[in-house]
Design an enzyme around this catalytic site. Structure first.
Site, PDB file in Angstrom:
ATOM      1  N   GLY A  38       0.843  -1.210   0.000  1.00  0.00           N
ATOM      2  CA  GLY A  38       0.000   0.000   0.000  1.00  0.00           C
ATOM      3  C   GLY A  38       0.874   1.255   0.000  1.00  0.00           C
ATOM      4  O   GLY A  38       0.688   2.170  -0.817  1.00  0.00           O
ATOM      5  N   HIS A  39       1.876   1.305   0.894  1.00  0.00           N
ATOM      6  CA  HIS A  39       2.787   2.452   0.915  1.00  0.00           C
ATOM      7  C   HIS A  39       3.540   2.557  -0.415  1.00  0.00           C
ATOM      8  O   HIS A  39       3.731   3.644  -0.954  1.00  0.00           O
ATOM      9  CB  HIS A  39       3.846   2.284   2.019  1.00  0.00           C
ATOM     10  CG  HIS A  39       3.318   2.259   3.404  1.00  0.00           C
ATOM     11  ND1 HIS A  39       3.358   1.136   4.194  1.00  0.00           N
ATOM     12  CD2 HIS A  39       2.738   3.228   4.164  1.00  0.00           C
ATOM     13  CE1 HIS A  39       2.854   1.412   5.387  1.00  0.00           C
ATOM     14  NE2 HIS A  39       2.451   2.656   5.390  1.00  0.00           N
ATOM     15  N   VAL A 178      -4.831  -0.611  -1.352  1.00  0.00           N
ATOM     16  CA  VAL A 178      -4.266  -1.833  -1.948  1.00  0.00           C
ATOM     17  C   VAL A 178      -4.663  -2.997  -1.045  1.00  0.00           C
ATOM     18  O   VAL A 178      -4.574  -2.904   0.180  1.00  0.00           O
ATOM     19  CB  VAL A 178      -2.731  -1.720  -2.069  1.00  0.00           C
ATOM     20  CG1 VAL A 178      -2.144  -3.003  -2.637  1.00  0.00           C
ATOM     21  CG2 VAL A 178      -2.361  -0.530  -2.941  1.00  0.00           C
ATOM     22  N   MET A 186      -4.404  -3.736   2.933  1.00  0.00           N
ATOM     23  CA  MET A 186      -3.042  -3.809   3.479  1.00  0.00           C
ATOM     24  C   MET A 186      -2.863  -2.782   4.584  1.00  0.00           C
ATOM     25  O   MET A 186      -3.326  -1.643   4.458  1.00  0.00           O
ATOM     26  CB  MET A 186      -2.033  -3.591   2.375  1.00  0.00           C
ATOM     27  CG  MET A 186      -2.009  -4.758   1.429  1.00  0.00           C
ATOM     28  SD  MET A 186      -0.481  -4.837   0.524  1.00  0.00           S
ATOM     29  CE  MET A 186      -0.875  -6.213  -0.551  1.00  0.00           C
ATOM     30  N   SER A 187      -2.196  -3.214   5.649  1.00  0.00           N
ATOM     31  CA  SER A 187      -1.982  -2.339   6.804  1.00  0.00           C
ATOM     32  C   SER A 187      -0.766  -2.867   7.558  1.00  0.00           C
ATOM     33  O   SER A 187      -0.552  -4.087   7.620  1.00  0.00           O
ATOM     34  CB  SER A 187      -3.215  -2.405   7.713  1.00  0.00           C
ATOM     35  OG  SER A 187      -2.884  -1.922   8.998  1.00  0.00           O
ATOM     36  N   ARG A 189      -0.494  -3.029  10.581  1.00  0.00           N
ATOM     37  CA  ARG A 189      -0.991  -3.802  11.726  1.00  0.00           C
ATOM     38  C   ARG A 189      -1.270  -5.262  11.363  1.00  0.00           C
ATOM     39  O   ARG A 189      -1.340  -6.113  12.247  1.00  0.00           O
ATOM     40  CB  ARG A 189      -2.258  -3.167  12.291  1.00  0.00           C
ATOM     41  CG  ARG A 189      -1.991  -1.887  13.028  1.00  0.00           C
ATOM     42  CD  ARG A 189      -3.217  -1.414  13.777  1.00  0.00           C
ATOM     43  NE  ARG A 189      -2.882  -0.335  14.699  1.00  0.00           N
ATOM     44  CZ  ARG A 189      -2.749   0.931  14.349  1.00  0.00           C
ATOM     45  NH1 ARG A 189      -2.966   1.283  13.090  1.00  0.00           N
ATOM     46  NH2 ARG A 189      -2.427   1.845  15.231  1.00  0.00           N
TER      47      ARG A 189
END
Ligand code: PAF
Length: 280
Positions: A38-39, A178, A186-187, A189
């Protein structure tokens, strides 16, 4: 080639002053590290739209309302730098804590209204911490554009409002969430979820999609929300904090999806708090 890791504002400013002198467009991707796809999608968008890209990594204590959550937040700077090496960015800014909050720091940036609900309600003080650190990162990096994920949709709205209200000359760009093949957003965590927890977590997106489909058919939200909460608990979530339908532009609550809307949910699985939202 790896980008330089800068820990001092003065070193960052040396670079950005030079880039601005050459009329280059500077992007910032603010993160708390533990980078995932995601990032990296934000980094890709920034690379595609700007001459220079700065990724910031700072686990911001002021936005955690829970000491355990702050202590458990993954810190993976070396791995993060390795992941970023493939993207040809220009700087990784990992400020020393006193570059962000020097001794005697006494200012809080607080956005009213948008922050009273959802994450603001369940995480008191969270958005003051976010708005304060992001204002600092915008001013420190002097970036022209900032990239944020829609996964934290309320955060995106708060940051946009903060920049507009404070006349910070930066364009805040939102990029799509994402997801894992399972649908799980997505994370950072997610790293804390067990294999079972991952399976439970993935059910959230399926349940939210079913609710969104029913809303598109014109069904009223209230009864659907009650059913979705039951479905989440049946799927294995330990606690559901909220399932809400809100206007995509103003975040006001909606009873029907009769304008561009967003469906939001926050729930706990495996001791991890997971949020998600989808457009309706
Ligand atoms: O979304 C995050 O990772 C954080 O809230 C942010 C925007 C980097 C501010 O600390």
């Amino acid at each position: 080639m790896s980008a330089p890791i800068l820990r001092k504002l003065a070193d960052l400013r040396t670079l950005t002053t030079d880039w601005h002198r050459k009329d280059e467009v500077i992007a910032v991707v603010p993160t708390m590290g533990a980078l995932h796809q995601g990032h990296l999608s934000l980094v890709e968008a920034a690379k595609a739209g700007c001459d220079r890209v700065i990724v910031t990594i700072f686990v911001n204590p002021k936005q955690f309302n829970n000491a355990e959550d702050l202590a458990n937040y993954p810190r993976t700077e070396l791995k993060d730098a390795e992941k970023l090496a493939a993207y040809g960015i220009d700087a990784i800014y990992v400020p020393d804590p006193d570059e962000i909050y020097p001794k005697g720091f006494a200012t809080t940036v607080s956005v009213a209204g948008l922050t009273n609900v959802m994450e603001g309600e369940f995480r008191p003080g969270h958005f003051d911490g976010v708005a304060t650190v992001v204002a600092k990162l915008f001013l420190q990096t002097q970036a022209d554009r900032a990239y944020f994920g829609e996964k934290d949709y309320q955060q995106l709205m708060v940051v946009r409002r903060m920049a507009r209200d404070l006349d910070i000359p930066i364009e805040v760009i939102g990029c799509p969430t994402v997801r894992e093949p399972s649908g799980l957003a997505m994370s950072s965590r997610n790293q804390r979820l067990s294999a079972d927890g991952l399976q439970v977590a993935a059910e959230k997106h399926r349940i939210m999609r079913a609710l969104a489909d029913a809303l598109k058919d014109g069904a009223p939200f209230d009864a659907l929300a009650v059913q979705a909460q039951t479905d989440l608990l049946t799927a294995g979530f330990a606690q559901v904090e909220y399932v809400q339908l809100r206007c995509a532009d103003t975040l006001e609550p909606l009873t029907h999806a009769d304008r561009p809307a967003r469906l939001f949910a926050a729930a706990w699985a495996d001791g991890v708090r997971l949020i998600d939202n989808i457009p309706v």
